[in-house]
Enzyme design. Sequence first.
Site, mmCIF file in Angstrom:
data_model
loop_
_atom_site.group_PDB
_atom_site.id
_atom_site.type_symbol
_atom_site.label_atom_id
_atom_site.label_comp_id
_atom_site.label_asym_id
_atom_site.label_seq_id
_atom_site.Cartn_x
_atom_site.Cartn_y
_atom_site.Cartn_z
ATOM 1 N N THR A 153 5.368 10.796 9.320
ATOM 2 C CA THR A 153 4.985 10.263 8.007
ATOM 3 C C THR A 153 4.718 8.767 8.138
ATOM 4 O O THR A 153 3.726 8.246 7.644
ATOM 5 C CB THR A 153 6.108 10.503 6.985
ATOM 6 O OG1 THR A 153 6.578 11.835 7.134
ATOM 7 C CG2 THR A 153 5.629 10.244 5.583
ATOM 8 N N ASP A 173 16.289 9.296 12.872
ATOM 9 C CA ASP A 173 15.282 9.903 13.759
ATOM 10 C C ASP A 173 14.858 8.918 14.856
ATOM 11 O O ASP A 173 14.524 9.319 15.972
ATOM 12 C CB ASP A 173 14.070 10.433 12.974
ATOM 13 C CG ASP A 173 13.373 9.395 12.094
ATOM 14 O OD1 ASP A 173 13.954 8.312 11.821
ATOM 15 O OD2 ASP A 173 12.235 9.669 11.670
ATOM 16 N N ASP A 224 6.506 7.551 17.464
ATOM 17 C CA ASP A 224 6.616 8.801 16.709
ATOM 18 C C ASP A 224 5.580 8.792 15.591
ATOM 19 O O ASP A 224 5.684 8.025 14.637
ATOM 20 C CB ASP A 224 8.040 8.921 16.147
ATOM 21 C CG ASP A 224 8.313 10.298 15.556
ATOM 22 O OD1 ASP A 224 7.353 10.962 15.110
ATOM 23 O OD2 ASP A 224 9.490 10.704 15.523
ATOM 24 N N ASN A 256 15.509 16.204 9.775
ATOM 25 C CA ASN A 256 15.093 16.137 8.362
ATOM 26 C C ASN A 256 14.318 14.830 8.151
ATOM 27 O O ASN A 256 14.880 13.802 7.815
ATOM 28 C CB ASN A 256 16.370 16.224 7.491
ATOM 29 C CG ASN A 256 16.134 16.028 6.000
ATOM 30 O OD1 ASN A 256 16.929 15.373 5.326
ATOM 31 N ND2 ASN A 256 15.068 16.585 5.475
HETATM 32 N N1 ADP Z 1 1.377 21.849 9.797
HETATM 33 C C1 ADP Z 1 1.461 20.557 9.491
HETATM 34 N N2 ADP Z 1 2.067 20.178 8.339
HETATM 35 C C2 ADP Z 1 2.167 18.876 7.986
HETATM 36 N N3 ADP Z 1 1.711 17.875 8.751
HETATM 37 C C3 ADP Z 1 1.102 18.188 9.905
HETATM 38 C C4 ADP Z 1 0.961 19.523 10.340
HETATM 39 N N4 ADP Z 1 0.346 19.508 11.546
HETATM 40 C C5 ADP Z 1 0.102 18.230 11.845
HETATM 41 N N5 ADP Z 1 0.527 17.423 10.858
HETATM 42 C C6 ADP Z 1 0.420 15.967 10.870
HETATM 43 O O1 ADP Z 1 1.698 15.507 11.222
HETATM 44 C C7 ADP Z 1 2.092 14.425 10.395
HETATM 45 C C8 ADP Z 1 3.539 14.623 10.035
HETATM 46 O O2 ADP Z 1 4.233 14.629 11.259
HETATM 47 P P1 ADP Z 1 5.750 15.014 11.342
HETATM 48 O O3 ADP Z 1 6.132 14.674 12.736
HETATM 49 O O4 ADP Z 1 6.009 16.381 10.837
HETATM 50 O O5 ADP Z 1 6.336 13.956 10.275
HETATM 51 P P2 ADP Z 1 7.840 13.678 9.889
HETATM 52 O O6 ADP Z 1 8.609 13.733 11.184
HETATM 53 O O7 ADP Z 1 7.806 12.323 9.264
HETATM 54 O O8 ADP Z 1 8.241 14.740 8.924
HETATM 55 C C9 ADP Z 1 1.191 14.427 9.173
HETATM 56 O O9 ADP Z 1 0.730 13.113 8.993
HETATM 57 C C10 ADP Z 1 0.044 15.345 9.545
HETATM 58 O O10 ADP Z 1 -1.146 14.593 9.749
HETATM 59 C C1 PAZ Z 2 10.768 4.773 9.408
HETATM 60 C C2 PAZ Z 2 11.035 6.152 8.841
HETATM 61 C C3 PAZ Z 2 10.510 6.222 7.406
HETATM 62 C C4 PAZ Z 2 10.304 7.197 9.704
HETATM 63 O O1 PAZ Z 2 10.450 8.445 9.081
HETATM 64 P P1 PAZ Z 2 9.517 9.702 9.409
HETATM 65 O O2 PAZ Z 2 8.123 9.232 9.561
HETATM 66 O O3 PAZ Z 2 10.033 10.271 10.720
HETATM 67 O O4 PAZ Z 2 9.724 10.674 8.303
HETATM 68 C C5 PAZ Z 2 12.563 6.489 8.920
HETATM 69 O O5 PAZ Z 2 13.004 6.352 10.233
HETATM 70 C C6 PAZ Z 2 13.370 5.611 7.999
HETATM 71 O O6 PAZ Z 2 13.411 5.802 6.798
HETATM 72 N N1 PAZ Z 2 14.072 4.606 8.586
HETATM 73 C C7 PAZ Z 2 14.930 3.706 7.863
HETATM 74 C C8 PAZ Z 2 14.491 2.296 8.026
HETATM 75 C C9 PAZ Z 2 14.542 1.792 9.462
HETATM 76 O O7 PAZ Z 2 14.524 2.575 10.425
HETATM 77 O O8 PAZ Z 2 14.603 0.558 9.621
HETATM 78 K K K Z 3 10.188 12.009 12.505
#
Ligand code: ADP
Ligand code: PAZ
Ligand code: K
EC number: 2.7.1.33
Length: 245
Positions: free
Chosen positions: A122, A99, A119, A8
Amino acid sequence: MAWLLVDNSNTRTKFALGDAGGLLEARTWIPTAEISAAVLETKFAGWEFEGTLLCSVVPEKARILRDHLVKHGPVHPLTWKSAMGLEIDYPNPEQIGADRLANAIGVTARHGAPAIVIDFGTAVTFDVVSAGPAYCGGVIAPGLGAMQDYLGKRTALLPQIELEEPASAIGKSTVEAMRAGAVFGYRGLVREIVAKLRIEMGGNPVIVATGGDAGLIARGLPEIGAVDPDLTLEGLRLAALMNLA
Ligand SMILES: Nc1ncnc2c1ncn2[C@@H]1O[C@H](COP(=O)(O)OP(=O)(O)O)[C@@H](O)[C@H]1O
Ligand SMILES: CC(C)(COP(=O)(O)O)[C@@H](O)C(=O)NCCC(=O)O
Ligand SMILES: [K+]
């Protein structure tokens, strides 16, 4: 015995089944913003699992997920207190995003330690695992999607764009110029941060990328040894073995 693995994160919430042997066929994801009790009711029809490993960095959605999934069996929320097969070398471990812990577990098991896992979600996170193996900390930078959204929202003339490989650094349109800024800019960011981490770590860490934008950015970066799209879910599968079996 199969477990439901839930990543999540802030943009997308990924679901997969896994067991002691690996990830199984069943996979899905939903935009994190769309998670609600009603949406979850229909999500896992036909999925059989004994319990859930819940990795969340979105507390409001974690509550909805837990309240639903607890009807299917035990729910283990991944925290720094979970069994991980890693030491934690960090002053305030409750701060570490779950994560990031999952990525550290996954990279150690699948690629070895010392390691740097990047990673591209976002946020772009860099996490360092020492030879110990121990989770040591890392870097949090803005994600590509977030940066592009911000430009689109905070300027009058810049559009929202699809990210893809730019044709050249000299952009010949607004969209091409924005793509060059995002893709070449991020490769530069990664190169500089990896160089600094390597100096502080010493040794020869494996460098592995995961997350939504990993393929696009890693393509032009010889520093990145491997792209492993399933790294977080694999980390969660191993955490399920250690905490739910
Ligand atoms: N189908 C999709 N939906 C949303 N984001 C996508 C998709 N495919 C690629 N991306 C890219 O992946 C990024 C989000 O990666 P993701 O690993 O899903 O994020 P998180 O783990 O933070 O939810 C976005 O910045 C976007 O550029
Ligand atoms: C750094 C993050 C925003 C990454 O989140 P994601 O991009 O995977 O959605 C998440 O791991 C988070 O909220 N961490 C808490 C703060 C820290 O890790 O120090
Ligand atoms: K993530």
